[in-house]
Design an enzyme around this catalytic site. Structure first.
Site, PDB file in Angstrom:
ATOM      1  N   HIS A 169      -0.189   4.962   7.211  1.00 37.89           N
ATOM      2  CA  HIS A 169       0.245   5.580   5.955  1.00 37.89           C
ATOM      3  C   HIS A 169       0.391   7.099   6.034  1.00 37.89           C
ATOM      4  CE1 HIS A 169      -2.178   1.918   5.023  1.00 37.89           C
ATOM      5  NE2 HIS A 169      -1.118   1.653   4.279  1.00 37.89           N
TER       6      HIS A 169
ATOM      7  N   SER B 150       0.791  -1.226   0.000  1.00 40.67           N
ATOM      8  CA  SER B 150       0.000   0.000   0.000  1.00 40.67           C
ATOM      9  C   SER B 150       0.827   1.283   0.000  1.00 40.67           C
ATOM     10  CB  SER B 150      -0.931   0.029   1.216  1.00 40.67           C
ATOM     11  OG  SER B 150      -0.160   0.013   2.399  1.00 40.67           O
TER      12      SER B 150
ATOM     13  N   ASP C  75      -3.472   7.798   8.161  1.00 40.66           N
ATOM     14  CA  ASP C  75      -4.136   6.865   9.069  1.00 40.66           C
ATOM     15  C   ASP C  75      -3.057   6.218   9.946  1.00 40.66           C
ATOM     16  OD1 ASP C  75      -2.919   4.943   7.468  1.00 40.66           O
ATOM     17  OD2 ASP C  75      -4.753   4.430   6.393  1.00 40.66           O
TER      18      ASP C  75
END
Ligand SMILES: *[C@@H]1O[C@H](CO)[C@@H](O)[C@H](O)[C@H]1NC(C)=O
Ligand SMILES: *[C@@H]1O[C@H](CO)[C@@H](O)[C@H](O)[C@H]1NC(C)=O
Ligand SMILES: *[C@@H]1O[C@H](CO)[C@@H](O)[C@H](O)[C@H]1NC(C)=O
Ligand SMILES: *[C@@H]1O[C@H](CO)[C@@H](O)[C@H](O)[C@H]1NC(C)=O
Ligand SMILES: *[C@@H]1O[C@H](CO)[C@@H](O)[C@H](O)[C@H]1NC(C)=O
Length: 340
Positions: A318, A48, A315
């Site tokens: 990230h 991610s 978050d």
């Protein structure tokens, strides 16, 4: 030393209690001049930290409001409020954003000329219990396109970004005894070595690998005690030491300029600790407090900060767009120095 490691290892048990989505990033470490300016494709493998939209839109996380509120204004599959590492690296290399593998049949064929991203949020070099290909699987997808979509000469002028490792550790520590973490770090780095070798042997001549970021400072772990943070940072240090050894070995064996570490660990720390002495980047007042605080029990109770641009982390895992931008601003000097 052994017992200290054991202490750290057992502390990690409490640290890695939950498995979130995606993560990781890029690096630099070759002493050789890189000539990215002549390179015209970017191929991306990993998780991610690099995924620009490969996961299914039916998945939560990156495809749900408020992800993407800064750019493009709606969820785009990026695990952030806006642009992430892949966007900033492509810009730095003066390459247009590579198309995501999952959209390759839906876009104008000319878009394929900028390369492709095989990165899927949540994946690792090993299986992490997500329904997406691990790094071996991602390289398989890439290999299947060789000869028809991409030719050997395409690859020789290309760059690969290999964003990897955090999810392997998150998954391992949520499912296995932390006592085995040291040998697992060795396994992870050995598997990274296998993957890097394979990407190189398939024909990509420039391969950038991020060091593991300072996990102890990311909100997910920063909420823990100083000991927990120290434990996680120990893991990161050990991983990165082994990674540097592997990259040095690969460069010695193959081609001195082939592999490059992009030092995310150093760059994240530089940004997190900046109190204004680095003029080009923002001062993040509370860098380890995320903008979007997810309530895991009730998603609608999650809270969003007033201005994502004031937060380093988006978050629990990230960075925000502004966070990534700052990291790449810090890294640009080294990458630019290597380019010219
Ligand atoms: C990658 O995924 C495939 C399919 O799940 C699995 O068979 C393989 O063992 C995995 N590779 C590694 C290195 O974990
Ligand atoms: C590179 O490998 C050779 C042969 O294994 C070794 O003699 C040499 O010391 C290595 N150089 C570096 C810089 O590691
Ligand atoms: C090393 O890289 C250079 C420039 O990319 C290339 O010309 C050369 O063939 C490579 N050598 C090996 C052994 O891969
Ligand atoms: C840039 O490179 C120098 C020299 O290798 C190194 O000391 C420094 O830590 C690097 N900075 C970053 C942010 O990686
Ligand atoms: C969500 O917020 C509502 C209203 O503030 C509250 O009553 C409820 O208990 C919260 N739910 C959880 C799981 O915290």
């Amino acid at each position: 030393m052994k017992s200290l490691m054991k202490l750290f290892a057992s502390l990690l048990l409490f640290v890695f209690s939950s498995l979130l989505f995606g993560d990781i990033d890029v690096v630099e470490c070759s002493n050789q001049n890189l000539r990215f300016s002549g390179r015209n494709k970017l191929f991306v493998f990993g998780d991610s930290y690099a995924d620009t939209g490969n996961t299914k839109t039916t998945d939560k996380g990156a495809w749900e409001f408020p992800y993407g509120i800064t750019y493009p204004g709606k969820p785009s599959g990026r695990f952030s409020d806006g642009h992430i590492s892949t966007d900033f690296l492509a810009k730095l290399l003066r390459i247009k954003l590579p198309v995501t593998y999952s959209k390759k049949d839906d876009v104008d064929k000319t878009r394929l000329q900028y390369g492709m991203s095989f990165a899927y949020g949540g994946t690792g070099v090993f299986d992490t219990k997500v329904n997406y290909p691990n790094m071996t699987g991602q390289i398989n997808l890439f290999e299947q396109l060789l000869g028809n979509v991409y030719s050997p000469s395409d690859l020789s002028s290309s760059v690969a970004l290999v964003s990897v490792a955090g999810n392997d550790y998150l998954y391992f520590l949520s499912t296995r005894s932390p006592a085995a973490i040291l040998s697992f770090i060795t396994q992870v780095v050995n598997q990274i070595e296998v993957n890097l070798r394979r990407i190189h042997s398939l024909g990509i001549k420039k391969i950038a690998v991020p060091s593991l970021q300072p996990l102890g400072y990311i909100p997910h772990f920063a909420k823990g005690s100083p000991l927990i943070k120290a434990a996680v940072n120990f893991l990161v240090g050990h991983h990165n030491n082994l990674l540097h050894e592997v990259v040095a070995k690969l460069n010695n064996e193959t081609n001195h300029s082939a592999f490059t570490i992009i030092d995310y660990n150093n760059a994240f720390l530089t940004v997190i600790n900046n109190k204004g002495e680095i003029p080009d980047i923002l001062v993040f007042k509370t860098p380890s407090i995320e903008c979007f605080q997810i309530d895991v029990n009730e998603f609608k109770n999650s809270t969003l900060c007033d201005d994502p641009r004031s937060a380093f982390f988006w978050d629990g895992l990230h960075p925000t767009q502004e966070g990534w931008k700052s990291v790449y601003t810090v890294l640009r000097k080294n990458i630019t120095a290597a380019l010219t």
